[in-house]
Design an enzyme around this catalytic site. Structure first.
Site, PDB file in Angstrom:
ATOM      1  CD  GLU A 258      42.808  27.931 -35.477  1.00  0.00           C
ATOM      2  OE1 GLU A 258      43.798  28.678 -35.572  1.00  0.00           O
ATOM      3  OE2 GLU A 258      42.329  27.597 -34.380  1.00  0.00           O
ATOM      4  CG  HIS A 276      44.037  31.137 -32.836  1.00  0.00           C
ATOM      5  ND1 HIS A 276      44.418  29.859 -33.115  1.00  0.00           N
ATOM      6  CD2 HIS A 276      44.590  31.423 -31.622  1.00  0.00           C
ATOM      7  CE1 HIS A 276      45.180  29.385 -32.127  1.00  0.00           C
ATOM      8  NE2 HIS A 276      45.304  30.326 -31.209  1.00  0.00           N
TER       9      HIS A 276
HETATM   10  P1  NAD Z   1      48.143  25.753 -18.221  1.00  0.00           P
HETATM   11  O1  NAD Z   1      49.105  24.667 -18.533  1.00  0.00           O
HETATM   12  O2  NAD Z   1      48.515  26.782 -17.222  1.00  0.00           O
HETATM   13  O3  NAD Z   1      46.745  25.113 -17.750  1.00  0.00           O
HETATM   14  C1  NAD Z   1      46.177  24.003 -18.353  1.00  0.00           C
HETATM   15  C2  NAD Z   1      45.379  23.270 -17.292  1.00  0.00           C
HETATM   16  O4  NAD Z   1      44.710  22.175 -17.919  1.00  0.00           O
HETATM   17  C3  NAD Z   1      46.250  22.690 -16.164  1.00  0.00           C
HETATM   18  O5  NAD Z   1      45.772  23.098 -14.892  1.00  0.00           O
HETATM   19  C4  NAD Z   1      46.108  21.178 -16.341  1.00  0.00           C
HETATM   20  O6  NAD Z   1      46.099  20.495 -15.100  1.00  0.00           O
HETATM   21  C5  NAD Z   1      44.757  21.082 -17.015  1.00  0.00           C
HETATM   22  N1  NAD Z   1      44.576  19.835 -17.758  1.00  0.00           N
HETATM   23  C6  NAD Z   1      45.489  19.170 -18.512  1.00  0.00           C
HETATM   24  N2  NAD Z   1      44.926  18.050 -19.028  1.00  0.00           N
HETATM   25  C7  NAD Z   1      43.645  18.029 -18.587  1.00  0.00           C
HETATM   26  C8  NAD Z   1      42.567  17.144 -18.778  1.00  0.00           C
HETATM   27  N3  NAD Z   1      42.701  16.037 -19.520  1.00  0.00           N
HETATM   28  N4  NAD Z   1      41.380  17.423 -18.194  1.00  0.00           N
HETATM   29  C9  NAD Z   1      41.226  18.535 -17.438  1.00  0.00           C
HETATM   30  N5  NAD Z   1      42.228  19.417 -17.192  1.00  0.00           N
HETATM   31  C10 NAD Z   1      43.416  19.161 -17.770  1.00  0.00           C
HETATM   32  O7  NAD Z   1      47.780  26.420 -19.616  1.00  0.00           O
HETATM   33  P2  NAD Z   1      47.162  27.883 -19.849  1.00  0.00           P
HETATM   34  O8  NAD Z   1      48.261  28.866 -19.965  1.00  0.00           O
HETATM   35  O9  NAD Z   1      46.053  28.101 -18.891  1.00  0.00           O
HETATM   36  O10 NAD Z   1      46.581  27.680 -21.323  1.00  0.00           O
HETATM   37  C11 NAD Z   1      45.550  26.728 -21.594  1.00  0.00           C
HETATM   38  C12 NAD Z   1      45.461  26.512 -23.086  1.00  0.00           C
HETATM   39  O11 NAD Z   1      44.980  27.680 -23.704  1.00  0.00           O
HETATM   40  C13 NAD Z   1      46.836  26.294 -23.751  1.00  0.00           C
HETATM   41  O12 NAD Z   1      47.194  24.942 -23.719  1.00  0.00           O
HETATM   42  C14 NAD Z   1      46.649  26.799 -25.144  1.00  0.00           C
HETATM   43  O13 NAD Z   1      46.350  25.709 -25.997  1.00  0.00           O
HETATM   44  C15 NAD Z   1      45.425  27.698 -25.042  1.00  0.00           C
HETATM   45  N6  NAD Z   1      45.719  29.077 -25.439  1.00  0.00           N
HETATM   46  C16 NAD Z   1      45.023  29.609 -26.479  1.00  0.00           C
HETATM   47  C17 NAD Z   1      45.263  30.921 -26.870  1.00  0.00           C
HETATM   48  C18 NAD Z   1      44.494  31.550 -28.004  1.00  0.00           C
HETATM   49  O14 NAD Z   1      45.033  32.415 -28.683  1.00  0.00           O
HETATM   50  N7  NAD Z   1      43.250  31.181 -28.239  1.00  0.00           N
HETATM   51  C19 NAD Z   1      46.249  31.672 -26.224  1.00  0.00           C
HETATM   52  C20 NAD Z   1      46.928  31.106 -25.153  1.00  0.00           C
HETATM   53  C21 NAD Z   1      46.658  29.799 -24.772  1.00  0.00           C
END
Ligand code: NAD
Length: 302
Positions: A258, A276
């Site tokens: 990025e 992002h």
């Molecule tokens: P979270 O921890 O609540 O949910 C993640 C889910 O993924 C969980 O239910 C977990 O069981 C599942 N998981 C983990 N490993 C896995 C696998 N190998 N296969 C399938 N499922 C799996 O997280 P969240 O708050 O929902 O956020 C998810 C992701 O979004 C974060 O990790 C972050 O990287 C990303 N995010 C990006 C932005 C952005 O600005 N684009 C902002 C916030 C979060």
């Protein structure tokens, strides 16, 4: 107690902190200045710009808490903080709805070709037949990872009349039942979904989770969306899948590098890219600032 605000955060968070501490905002502080000046502070609040490295932590004898006003603590050396007994907090729940809304925005932008049609109209063209869309109603949405954000996407996609399939080996049957979703293995999801959206963290297990073999089994008009982290989708393989018409399109908010300056994806019509910004709303940033401010207050008040 003194708190250093090293990156811009919402004013509501600052007001919350001012109830218990002296708050110093230095949102243009350089890495060198941070190492020199951190010794005077009991807490530091960062977003993405400031890196709280081991060097910073070792130069901070009074530091009790490091707060990241957002999701993830990628820019904090958590190991170094833990060794010194410094607490690291973030606000993972603050941006879930905002990211889910951005995800739906990207889904609609792809399914109705909004971004590319916008470019075309601005170029003075009127290409109605070029922009035939796909209705979301009754289509299958495959959600990879049904945590905080994935769950919010479920609620919004249901309002569009979509059928939902989820792949998440770690959710409980109760959580799936509560949201009324079908939990399947990854292959079943990829074979059946018209739209696939990624909401897992980037871990060794999820690195390149979606690469050539996964694109090969997707529907030829499938749309894939990634608002999670770059590196979960292998971009070289995505480019091949898009240019060889193995899938219909992709929308990405996150990239392996990025900004993705050199990426050949930038040249393609069937992709929509955002810088992002999935978590960037004033509401999410306000909530993140308030949540971490409350955490700092708790530590200061014992
Ligand atoms: P979270 O921890 O609540 O949910 C993640 C889910 O993924 C969980 O239910 C977990 O069981 C599942 N998981 C983990 N490993 C896995 C696998 N190998 N296969 C399938 N499922 C799996 O997280 P969240 O708050 O929902 O956020 C998810 C992701 O979004 C974060 O990790 C972050 O990287 C990303 N995010 C990006 C932005 C952005 O600005 N684009 C902002 C916030 C979060």
């Amino acid at each position: 107690m003194k708190v250093l605000i090293a990156d811009q955060i919402n004013q509501k968070g600052i007001e919350e902190l001012e109830e218990v501490a002296e708050v110093v905002a230095r949102t243009d502080i350089t890495p060198e200045e941070l190492v020199d000046d951190i010794k005077d502070f009991d807490a530091i609040v960062v977003r993405s710009r400031t890196k709280v490295t081991r060097e910073v932590i070792e130069a901070a004898p009074s530091l009790k808490i490091i707060a990241r006003a957002g999701v993830g603590v990628d820019n904090v050396d958590v190991e170094a903080a833990t060794e010194r007994g410094i607490m690291v907090v973030n606000a993972p729940e603050s941006t879930s709805i905002t990211v889910a809304e951005h995800t739906m925005g990207l889904v609609l932008s792809m399914s109705r070709k909004i971004a590319i049609a916008d470019n075309s109209v601005k170029e003075g063209k009127w290409e109605k037949s070029r922009f035939m869309g796909m209705e979301l109603n009754s289509k299958t949405l495959g959600i990879v990872g049904m945590g905080r954000i994935g769950s919010q996407v479920v609620i919004r996609a249901k309002a569009f009349g979509m059928d939902i399939m989820v792949y998440d080996p770690y959710i409980t049957p109760e959580a799936a039942a509560e949201l009324g979703v079908e939990v399947v293995d990854l292959e079943t999801l990829l074979v059946n979904a018209d739209v696939i959206t990624i909401h897992v963290p980037l871990t060794p297990e999820t690195k390149y989770l979606i690469s050539k073999p996964q694109f090969k089994i997707m529907k030829e008009n499938a749309i894939i969306v990634n608002c999670a982290r770059g590196g979960i989708i292998k971009e070289d393989d995505l480019y091949d899948a898009l240019t060889q018409n193995e899938i219909g399109g992709a929308a990405l908010d996150v990239f392996e590098t990025e900004p993705p300056k050199e990426s050949p994806l930038l040249q393609l019509d069937n992709v929509v890219l955002t810088p992002h910004i999935a978590a960037s709303t004033s509401e999410a940033q306000r909530d993140a600032a308030i949540i971490v401010a409350k955490e700092i207050k708790k530590v200061f008040q014992g």
